[in-house]
Design a protein around this motif. Structure first.
Motif, short mmCIF file in Angstrom:
data_model
loop_
_atom_site.label_atom_id
_atom_site.label_comp_id
_atom_site.label_asym_id
_atom_site.label_seq_id
_atom_site.Cartn_x
_atom_site.Cartn_y
_atom_site.Cartn_z
N GLU A 7 0.86 -1.19 0.00
CA GLU A 7 0.00 0.00 0.00
C GLU A 7 0.90 1.24 0.00
O GLU A 7 1.78 1.37 0.85
CB GLU A 7 -0.88 -0.05 1.27
CG GLU A 7 -1.61 1.22 1.59
CD GLU A 7 -2.68 1.57 0.55
OE1 GLU A 7 -3.68 0.85 0.46
OE2 GLU A 7 -2.48 2.56 -0.18
N ASP A 8 0.68 2.12 -0.98
CA ASP A 8 1.56 3.29 -1.08
C ASP A 8 1.10 4.45 -0.21
O ASP A 8 1.88 5.35 0.07
CB ASP A 8 1.68 3.73 -2.55
CG ASP A 8 0.34 4.10 -3.14
OD1 ASP A 8 -0.65 3.42 -2.82
OD2 ASP A 8 0.28 5.07 -3.90
N ASP A 49 -2.85 -3.46 -2.72
CA ASP A 49 -3.53 -2.29 -3.27
C ASP A 49 -3.27 -2.28 -4.78
O ASP A 49 -2.21 -2.71 -5.23
CB ASP A 49 -2.92 -1.04 -2.60
CG ASP A 49 -3.49 0.25 -3.16
OD1 ASP A 49 -4.67 0.27 -3.54
OD2 ASP A 49 -2.74 1.24 -3.22
N GLY A 51 -3.58 0.56 -6.93
CA GLY A 51 -2.95 1.80 -7.40
C GLY A 51 -1.61 2.03 -6.73
O GLY A 51 -1.52 2.62 -5.67
CA CA Z 1 -2.75 3.32 -3.75
#
Ligand code: CA
Length: 223
Positions: A7-8, A49, A51
């Motif tokens: 997860e960014d 995630d 994205g």
């Molecule tokens: Ca993301």
């Protein structure tokens, strides 16, 4: 259970990780797809995630699946049916749309892990080292998804070394296990087979020579 959170968004990752830790899970966190592909070894489940800043989550999922059976739950704000279908097509075990309830996530994790255990027991013995997959039952070897044709002895040698990556096997051990003999001349045969294996696997780095002792399978296989 050891979980890998990919997860960014730092805030989201932090909240998710601390929540999961409260429920007794060990949590690793990475913020990019590249790191995810490097860090999944030894993990029981991946929360992914879609994205991400470098690779698309679907691509990460596809590449993970090419060399691993690690359970993957895609967690995404994308709620379109097409995204869900794509996610499952590229090998995700489940798909959860943000925002979601934490209890629902825990329940899905449990369900996927339960299924994973059943599946793992059906595929006993498969060895996976990064891009290299060895299936002793089918006597099949794949590098980056491509079948590699090996002779019987080459396969036995590779399966032996890969059964304990990082462990040094002495020449005597290998000759006894694979050739059932330890006569002096057999040692040359072993070198020839190691040479052939290295070239078929496409990278000498897979099998390391330990001078004066024997050989070992690389624990950090080449990319
Ligand atoms: Ca993301």
């Amino acid at each position: 259970m050891r979980l890998l959170v990919v997860e960014d968004d730092e805030d989201v990752a932090e909240e998710l990780s601390s929540g999961l830790r409260r429920y007794g899970h060990e949590v690793d966190h990475v913020g990019t797809g590249t790191e995810a592909l490097e860090r999944w070894h030894g993990v029981d489940l991946v929360l992914l995630d879609l994205g991400l800043p470098d690779l698309d989550g679907f691509e990460v999922c596809r590449r993970l699946r090419a060399c691993s059976d690690v359970p993957i739950i895609v967690v995404s704000a994308r709620s379109q049916e097409l995204d869900r279908v794509l996610g499952l097509r590229v090998g995700a075990d489940d798909y959860l749309v943000k925002p979601y309830g934490f209890n629902e996530l825990l329940a899905r994790i449990d369900a996927v892990l339960r299924r994973g255990r059943t599946r793992a027991s059906g595929q006993a013995g498969e060895i996976c080292l990064g891009a290299l997959v060895i299936d002793p039952r089918m006597r099949r070897v794949l590098v980056k998804g491509e079948d590699i044709a090996l002779t019987r002895k080459e396969f036995d040698l590779l399966a032996l070394l890969a059964s304990e990556p990082g462990t040094v096997f002495t020449r005597e051990d290998i000759l006894r296990e694979v050739w059932s003999e330890t006569w002096f001349g057999a040692s040359r045969t072993l070198d020839v087979h190691v040479g052939a294996l290295r070239s078929k696997l496409g990278d000498r780095g897979w099998i390391e020579t330990v001078r004066g002792v024997g050989f070992r399978m690389s624990q950090e296989p080449p990319e």
